[in-house]
Design an enzyme around this catalytic site. Structure first.
Site, PDB file in Angstrom:
ATOM      1  N   HIS A 370       0.788  -1.231   0.000  1.00  0.00           N
ATOM      2  CA  HIS A 370       0.000   0.000   0.000  1.00  0.00           C
ATOM      3  C   HIS A 370       0.811   1.267   0.000  1.00  0.00           C
ATOM      4  O   HIS A 370       0.236   2.356   0.061  1.00  0.00           O
ATOM      5  CB  HIS A 370      -0.905   0.053   1.237  1.00  0.00           C
ATOM      6  CG  HIS A 370      -2.156  -0.745   1.089  1.00  0.00           C
ATOM      7  ND1 HIS A 370      -3.289  -0.236   0.524  1.00  0.00           N
ATOM      8  CD2 HIS A 370      -2.435  -2.017   1.410  1.00  0.00           C
ATOM      9  CE1 HIS A 370      -4.236  -1.157   0.513  1.00  0.00           C
ATOM     10  NE2 HIS A 370      -3.735  -2.256   1.043  1.00  0.00           N
ATOM     11  N   LYS A 560      -8.973  14.226   3.619  1.00  0.00           N
ATOM     12  CA  LYS A 560      -8.149  13.019   3.667  1.00  0.00           C
ATOM     13  C   LYS A 560      -7.248  13.164   4.892  1.00  0.00           C
ATOM     14  O   LYS A 560      -7.237  14.224   5.517  1.00  0.00           O
ATOM     15  CB  LYS A 560      -7.296  12.892   2.399  1.00  0.00           C
ATOM     16  CG  LYS A 560      -6.562  14.194   2.025  1.00  0.00           C
ATOM     17  CD  LYS A 560      -5.754  14.072   0.738  1.00  0.00           C
ATOM     18  CE  LYS A 560      -6.585  14.046  -0.508  1.00  0.00           C
ATOM     19  NZ  LYS A 560      -6.420  12.855  -1.293  1.00  0.00           N
ATOM     20  N   ARG A 561      -6.503  12.121   5.240  1.00  0.00           N
ATOM     21  CA  ARG A 561      -5.593  12.278   6.374  1.00  0.00           C
ATOM     22  C   ARG A 561      -4.650  13.453   6.144  1.00  0.00           C
ATOM     23  O   ARG A 561      -4.261  13.745   5.011  1.00  0.00           O
ATOM     24  CB  ARG A 561      -4.774  10.983   6.574  1.00  0.00           C
ATOM     25  CG  ARG A 561      -5.581   9.835   7.161  1.00  0.00           C
ATOM     26  CD  ARG A 561      -6.196  10.190   8.502  1.00  0.00           C
ATOM     27  NE  ARG A 561      -5.200  10.307   9.533  1.00  0.00           N
ATOM     28  CZ  ARG A 561      -4.911   9.358  10.430  1.00  0.00           C
ATOM     29  NH1 ARG A 561      -5.570   8.214  10.411  1.00  0.00           N
ATOM     30  NH2 ARG A 561      -3.994   9.551  11.341  1.00  0.00           N
ATOM     31  N   LYS A 566       0.626  14.513   1.293  1.00  0.00           N
ATOM     32  CA  LYS A 566      -0.642  14.853   0.644  1.00  0.00           C
ATOM     33  C   LYS A 566      -0.759  16.357   0.387  1.00  0.00           C
ATOM     34  O   LYS A 566      -1.655  16.812  -0.306  1.00  0.00           O
ATOM     35  CB  LYS A 566      -1.815  14.358   1.487  1.00  0.00           C
ATOM     36  CG  LYS A 566      -1.929  12.816   1.536  1.00  0.00           C
ATOM     37  CD  LYS A 566      -3.103  12.388   2.403  1.00  0.00           C
ATOM     38  CE  LYS A 566      -3.226  10.877   2.561  1.00  0.00           C
ATOM     39  NZ  LYS A 566      -3.964  10.247   1.448  1.00  0.00           N
ATOM     40  N   THR A 668      -8.228   6.805  -3.066  1.00  0.00           N
ATOM     41  CA  THR A 668      -9.575   6.380  -3.448  1.00  0.00           C
ATOM     42  C   THR A 668     -10.530   7.556  -3.291  1.00  0.00           C
ATOM     43  O   THR A 668     -11.593   7.576  -3.918  1.00  0.00           O
ATOM     44  CB  THR A 668     -10.071   5.201  -2.582  1.00  0.00           C
ATOM     45  OG1 THR A 668      -9.863   5.524  -1.196  1.00  0.00           O
ATOM     46  CG2 THR A 668      -9.345   3.920  -2.943  1.00  0.00           C
ATOM     47  N   LYS A 672     -14.005   8.819  -5.511  1.00  0.00           N
ATOM     48  CA  LYS A 672     -15.319   9.155  -4.956  1.00  0.00           C
ATOM     49  C   LYS A 672     -15.780  10.522  -5.435  1.00  0.00           C
ATOM     50  O   LYS A 672     -16.952  10.715  -5.776  1.00  0.00           O
ATOM     51  CB  LYS A 672     -15.272   9.157  -3.429  1.00  0.00           C
ATOM     52  CG  LYS A 672     -14.883   7.833  -2.794  1.00  0.00           C
ATOM     53  CD  LYS A 672     -14.641   8.042  -1.286  1.00  0.00           C
ATOM     54  CE  LYS A 672     -13.834   6.923  -0.687  1.00  0.00           C
ATOM     55  NZ  LYS A 672     -13.274   7.277   0.632  1.00  0.00           N
TER      56      LYS A 672
HETATM   57  C1  LIG Z   1     -11.983   7.375   1.010  1.00  0.00           C
HETATM   58  C2  LIG Z   1     -11.593   7.735   2.370  1.00  0.00           C
HETATM   59  C3  LIG Z   1     -10.239   7.941   2.679  1.00  0.00           C
HETATM   60  C4  LIG Z   1      -9.152   7.864   1.639  1.00  0.00           C
HETATM   61  O1  LIG Z   1      -8.996   9.129   1.046  1.00  0.00           O
HETATM   62  P1  LIG Z   1      -7.711   9.493   0.156  1.00  0.00           P
HETATM   63  O2  LIG Z   1      -8.069  10.809  -0.420  1.00  0.00           O
HETATM   64  O3  LIG Z   1      -7.594   8.429  -0.886  1.00  0.00           O
HETATM   65  O4  LIG Z   1      -6.554   9.549   1.064  1.00  0.00           O
HETATM   66  C5  LIG Z   1      -9.909   8.285   3.971  1.00  0.00           C
HETATM   67  N1  LIG Z   1     -10.841   8.396   4.927  1.00  0.00           N
HETATM   68  C6  LIG Z   1     -12.154   8.224   4.672  1.00  0.00           C
HETATM   69  C7  LIG Z   1     -13.147   8.395   5.769  1.00  0.00           C
HETATM   70  C8  LIG Z   1     -12.571   7.871   3.388  1.00  0.00           C
HETATM   71  O5  LIG Z   1     -13.872   7.676   3.156  1.00  0.00           O
END
Ligand SMILES: *Cc1c(COP(=O)(O)O)cnc(C)c1O
Length: 825
Positions: A370, A560-561, A566, A668, A672
Site C-alpha cells: 500500500h 483526507k488524512r 498529501k 480512493t 469518490k
Molecule cells: C476514502 C476515504 C479515505 C481515503 O482518502 P484518500 O483521499 O484516498 O486519502 C480516507 N478516509 C475516509 C473516511 C474515506 O472515506
C-alpha cells in the site's frame, strides 16, 4: 429439523418485509421483546435498536444460506486479513441492499419516527485510519454483491479511530467509544474462541517416527473471541462475514498470585491481556515499533488462521489441499506474520514436513502493498520478536536461509543484492516484513498502475527479477453503492432515470451518460442537484464551524488524512496567495470560492497538527476580513470520517488530489469525488493518472512535477531558497506564515513549518510545485465562470468513472490472483 426451523420462523417474529404494516408490527414486537422498552415511551435511539435487531434476524437467516452454499459447493474461499475495516454506518446500507428503505421509512413514519433521524443514532464504526481500512470495506461490499465467497478478519477494537475536535484552533483527540450504546449488529460467538500464545521458549525433540518436532512451551496465553458482523451485498442473496477478534484473558488466572493469596494481582494480569484489542493505533502511513502493536498483529493473525484451518477441517480430512481451497489476502504487511504462523501450525500442530508446509503456504497467501513511503514499511527488531514470538523468529530465519540460497543461485557473487534481499536487515537487526510477505506469497500487488511500476522498478527490482510473474497491478476502486447510490440519492435517481439501474452493479454502464453532457435540460438538472448537495454541505459546515458560507461559490475540497506528502500545505499556500491578490484588488472578476479542508493528524505527528492549526488561523483572518468581500472562505471540517465523507463528497465542485508525484499509492478519495461530479485538480500520482486517461485531458486539471521530474530535481540538488527567490508571490506567502501574519499573538508559532520548507529541504516539493498549482487554479476559475462548460465536463467525469468500481478490482483479484468463482445462490 428443517421444517422445525421454518415453523419457528413463521411464528410471531416473522415479518413480511413487503408490507409496511407488517414491518410496523414487527418493530413494536422487537421493541418489547428484544429492546425491552415501552413503545409508547421510545425515542429514536430505541427505535433504531428495534429496527437493527429486526434486520439482524434477516441477516442471520440469509447468512446461513450463504454459508451452506459455500460448504455445499466447496469452491475456493477467500479470506481478507486486515488490521482495519472502515465500514461506515450499517443501517441504511442494509436497507438499501435489501431494497427496504421505502417500506421501513413508511412504517417508522406511522410510528411518528423519521428514518434519517434514527440512522444518526448509530455509531460510525471507525475501525480504521483512512484509505486502507476503507478499501477493505469496499472490497467486502463488492464480494458480497457479486457472490464471491469472501470473509473478512480483523480486530474488534474497543476504541476505534479517535474523534477529532478543534479547540483553540488545535486538534484534540477524544476516545471513540463506538460500543458505548452497544453494537446491535454483532453476533458475539463465545464458542468460537482460540488461544493465542506469546513469549515462552521452544523445545525440540524427535517424535516416534524419528522426525524433528518443536514445541512452544511456557507461554503467556490470551483468548481471541469472535464477534461477527454480517456484510450484505446489493440486491444479492450472498452475505459475507466480517469476523473481528476481541482479546479475553484465559480463564485460569495466574495461579502464582492466587496461591500467594493475591487476588487483586491476578485480576490485574487479566486486564493486561485484554488491552490487546483495546485501541486502534491512529497512524496512517507511518509505523511505530511498539510491542503492543506487534502483539495485536500476531493476535488477530493467529486466531484467524486457527479458525480458517478449523473450517477447512470441517469438510476435508486433512490439510494437503489447503491451498486449493483457500486464498488469503494480506492487506499490507500488518498481517504478514501469517506466513510463519501458518508454517508453525502446519508443522508443529498438524505435523507436516517443512517442504510441503512451505509449498502450501506460498500457494495460499497474496500480499497487497500500500505504500512507497519508507517510514511506512514495517520492520520489527529481532530482539523483540525473539521475546514475543520465539518460534516465529526461528521459522523466519529458516525461510530466510532457503530464500538466500536461491538469491545466491540467481545472483551469484552479488553480495550487495544478497544483503538487500535478505529478510533480515543486518545493520539494524530488524526483520523486514515486506520481504517476508513477498517471499511467502503467490502474488504481490500494487494498487495503481504507477504504484505497481514503482514497486517493480524502484523498491523491489531484485524480487521482481527473481519472481517474474509475482508482481501484478490491481488498481483500487470504490463501491458505487455507498459512494453514489447511498451518499447522493438525487444524482443516483437522475442517472437511473436517464440510463437505467444497471450501473449499480456494473459501473461501466455509466458510459451511456456521455451524450447527455450535450443535453441542456440534463445539465440543468445535474447542476440543480449539485447545488442542493452544496446547500446540505454548507449547513453541515456552518453548524460545525460557525462561519456562514455561500452555496453558489465554488466548493473546493480536500478531505483526507493530514500528511506532508498529501500537501495540504500547498493548498493553503494557494489560499493565502489568493487572499493577498483579492485584498489588493488584483483579480478583476474574482470567482467566489469556499475552500474546505478536513482530516485527522496522527496524535504524535507534530507537523501535521501544526498544519491544522495554521489552517484555522488563516481561516479566521480571511473569513473575518470584509476587504475580500466574501469572495473567499476557508473552513476546516472537523472529524473527517465515513459519515462526514458521505455529506462532503457530493457537495464538492473541485477535488484536490495534489500529493507529490510518486508518493500516493493510489488514493480512493479521488475516485469518490469524480464519481459525484467534481472535477479534479491533481498531480500525476497514484490513480490520478488512470483517472486522467479515462476522463480525458480536457476534463481534469493536471499540474506539477512528474515522478521522474521529482527524482531528477532531487538528484540535481533541489534548493527551496532558489525557488522562492525567483517567485515574489511565493516569497510573500511564506513570509506571511513565518512572520506571524495570521497569529500576531504568537509570531513564532509556525517556525516548524517554515523550517520544513527550507532547512528541511522541502522534501515534498511544495514550493517547487507552487507556481504550476497557482496557474492550474487560474484555469479552474476560468472554467467555473462558464457553468455550462463546467457541467459538461463534470457529467463526462461521472460517465467515465466506470473503471473505478471496487467491483472491477474484486473481479480482477478473483480471476488473476485468487482463482475464486462466484457462488451459485
Ligand atoms: C476514502 C476515504 C479515505 C481515503 O482518502 P484518500 O483521499 O484516498 O486519502 C480516507 N478516509 C475516509 C473516511 C474515506 O472515506
Amino acid at each position: 429439523m428443517d421444517h422445525l426451523v421454518k415453523e419457528a420462523l413463521e411464528g410471531e417474529f416473522r415479518v413480511n418485509l413487503h408490507d409496511a404494516d407488517s414491518i410496523r408490527r414487527g418493530l413494536i414486537s422487537y421493541m418489547v421483546r428484544v429492546v425491552g422498552h415501552d413503545p409508547l415511551a421510545a425515542g429514536p435511539r430505541q427505535w433504531f435498536q428495534a429496527l437493527a435487531h429486526m434486520l439482524k434476524g434477516i441477516l442471520s437467516e440469509r447468512g446461513m444460506g450463504t454459508s451452506r452454499a459455500q460448504y455445499g459447493q466447496d469452491t475456493r474461499r477467500v479470506y481478507y486479513l486486515s488490521m482495519e475495516f472502515l465500514t461506515g454506518r450499517r443501517l441504511k446500507k442494509h436497507l438499501l441492499d435489501f431494497g427496504l428503505e421505502e417500506n421501513v421509512r413508511e412504517a417508522l413514519a406511522s410510528l411518528g419516527q423519521d428514518l434519517d433521524v434514527l440512522a444518526k443514532e448509530e455509531a460510525d464504526p471507525a475501525l480504521g485510519n483512512g484509505g486502507l481500512g476503507r478499501l477493505a470495506a469496499c472490497f467486502l461490499d463488492s464480494m458480497a454483491t457479486h457472490r464471491y465467497p469472501g470473509h473478512g478478519y480483523g480486530i474488534h477494537y474497543e476504541f476505534g479511530m479517535f474523534s477529532q475536535t478543534i479547540e483553540d484552533g488545535q486538534q484534540v483527540e477524544h476516545p471513540d467509544s463506538w460500543l458505548h450504546g452497544g453494537n446491535p449488529w454483532e453476533f458475539l460467538r463465545h464458542s468460537v474462541t482460540y488461544p493465542v500464545r506469546f513469549n515462552g521458549r521452544i523445545v525440540c525433540f524427535k517424535d516416534e517416527k524419528g522426525h524433528e518436532r518443536c514445541e512452544w512451551v511456557d507461554t503467556n496465553d490470551v483468548h481471541a473471541v469472535a464477534h461477527d458482523m454480517k456484510i450484505t451485498g446489493f440486491d444479492s442473496p450472498a452475505i459475507s462475514n466480517l469476523r473481528l477478534w476481541a482479546a479475553r484473558a484465559t480463564n485460569d488466572f495466574d495461579l502464582r498470585f492466587f496461591n500467594e493469596g493475591n487476588y487483586i494481582e491476578a485480576v490485574k494480569d487479566k486486564t493486561t491481556s485484554e488491552t490487546l484489542s483495546k485501541v486502534l493505533y491512529p497512524m496512517d502511513s507511518t509505523v511505530l515499533g511498539q510491542e503492543l502493536r506487534l502483539k495485536q498483529e500476531y493476535f488477530f493473525v493467529s486466531a484467524s488462521l486457527q479458525d480458517i484451518i478449523a473450517r477447512h477441517l470441517r469438510v476435508h480430512n486433512d490439510l494437503h489441499n489447503f491451498h486449493e481451497k483457500i486464498a488469503i489476502q494480506l492487506n499490507d504487511t500488518h498481517p504478514a506474520l501469517a506466513v510463519p504462523e501458518l508454517m508453525r501450525l502446519l508443522m508443529d500442530v498438524h505435523e507436516m514436513e517443512w517442504d510441503e508446509a512451505w509449498a502450501i503456504t506460498r500457494e495460499t497467501f497474496c500480499y497487497t502493498n500500500h505504500t512507497l513511503l519508507p517510514e511506512a514499511l514495517e520492520t520489527w527488531p529481532v530482539g523483540m520478536l525473539e521475546h514475543v514470538l520465539p518460534r516465529h523468529l526461528e521459522i523466519i530465519y529458516l525461510i530466510n536461509h532457503d530464500h538466500l540460497q536461491q538469491v545466491r543461485f540467481r545472483f551469484p557473487g552479488e553480495m550487495e543484492v544478497l544483503r538487500k534481499m535478505s529478510l533480515v536487515d543486518e545493520d539494524t537487526q530488524r526483520i523486514r516484513m515486506a520481504h517476508l510477505a513477498i517471499v511467502g506469497s503467490k502474488r504481490v500487488n500494487g494498487v495503481a498502475a504507477l504504484h505497481t511500476k514503482l514497486l517493480r522498478e524502484k523498491v523491489f527490482p531484485e524480487f521482481d527479477a527473481m519472481y517474474p510473474n509475482r508482481f501484478v497491478n490491481v488498481t483500487n476502486g470504490v463501491t458505487q453503492r455507498r459512494w453514489l447510490l447511498q451518499c447522493n440519492p438525487k444524482l443516483s435517481d437522475l442517472i437511473s432515470e436517464a440510463i437505467g439501474d444497471s450501473w449499480k452493479t456494473d459501473l461501466t454502464a455509466l458510459h451511456a451518460l456521455e451524450p447527455l453532457a450535450e443535453d441542456a435540460a440534463f445539465r440543468e438538472r445535474f447542476n440543480a442537484i449539485k447545488l442542493a448537495n452544496k446547500e446540505r454541505l454548507a449547513r453541515h459546515l456552518e453548524t460545525r464551524t460557525g462561519f456562514t458560507l455561500d452555496p453558489t461559490s465554488m466548493f473546493d475540497v480536500q478531505v483526507k488524512r493530514i500528511h506532508e506528502y498529501k500537501r495540504q500545505l500547498l493548498n493553503l499556500l494557494h489560499v493565502i496567495h489568493r487572499y493577498v491578490q483579492l485584498r489588493e484588488g488584483r483579480i478583476a472578476n474574482p470567482v467566489p470560492r469556499t475552500v474546505v479542508i478536513g482530516g485527522k493528524a496522527a496524535p504524535g505527528y507534530y507537523l501535521a497538527k501544526q498544519i491544522i492549526r495554521l489552517i484555522g488561523d488563516v481561516a479566521l483572518t480571511i473569513n473575518n476580513d470584509r476587504a475580500v468581500n466574501d469572495t473567499l472562505k476557508l473552513v476546516f471540517l472537523p472529524n473527517y470520517n465515513v459519515s462526514n465523507a458521505e455529506i462532503t463528497i457530493p457537495g464538492a465542485n473541485l477535488s484536490e488530489q495534489i500529493s507529490t508525484a510518486g508518493t500516493e499509492a493510489s488514493g480512493t478519495g479521488n475516485m469518490k469525488f469524480a464519481l459525484n461530479g467534481a472535477l479534479t485538480i491533481g498531480t500525476l500520482d497514484g490513480a490520478n493518472i488512470e483517472i486522467k486517461e479515462e476522463v480525458g485531458d480536457d476534463n481534469i486539471f493536471i499540474f506539477g512535477l512528474t515522478t521522474e521530474q521529482v527524482q531528477e530535481t532531487k538528484r540535481k540538488g533541489y534548493n527551496p531558497w532558489k525557488v522562492v527567490e525567483h517567485d515574489a508571490d511565493l516569497r510573500r506567502v511564506v513570509d506571511m506564515i513565518s512572520s506571524g501574519y495570521f497569529n500576531p499573538q504568537q509570531v513564532n508559532r509556525y517556525n516548524s513549518i517554515r523550517d520544513t520548507l527550507f532547512d528541511g529541504g522541502d522534501q515534498y516539493m511544495v514550493l517547487a510545485d507552487f507556481r504550476a498549482y497557482v496557474e492550474a487554479q487560474a484555469h479552474v476559475d476560468d472554467l467555473f465562470t462558464d457553468s455550462d462548460a463546467w457541467a459538461r465536463k463534470a457529467i463526462l467525469n461521472v460517465a467515465r468513472m466506470g473503471l473505478f468500481s471496487s467491483d472491477r478490482s474484486i473481479h480482477t483479484y478473483a480471476r488473476d490472483i485468487w482463482g475464486a468463482k462466484q457462488m451459485d445462490l
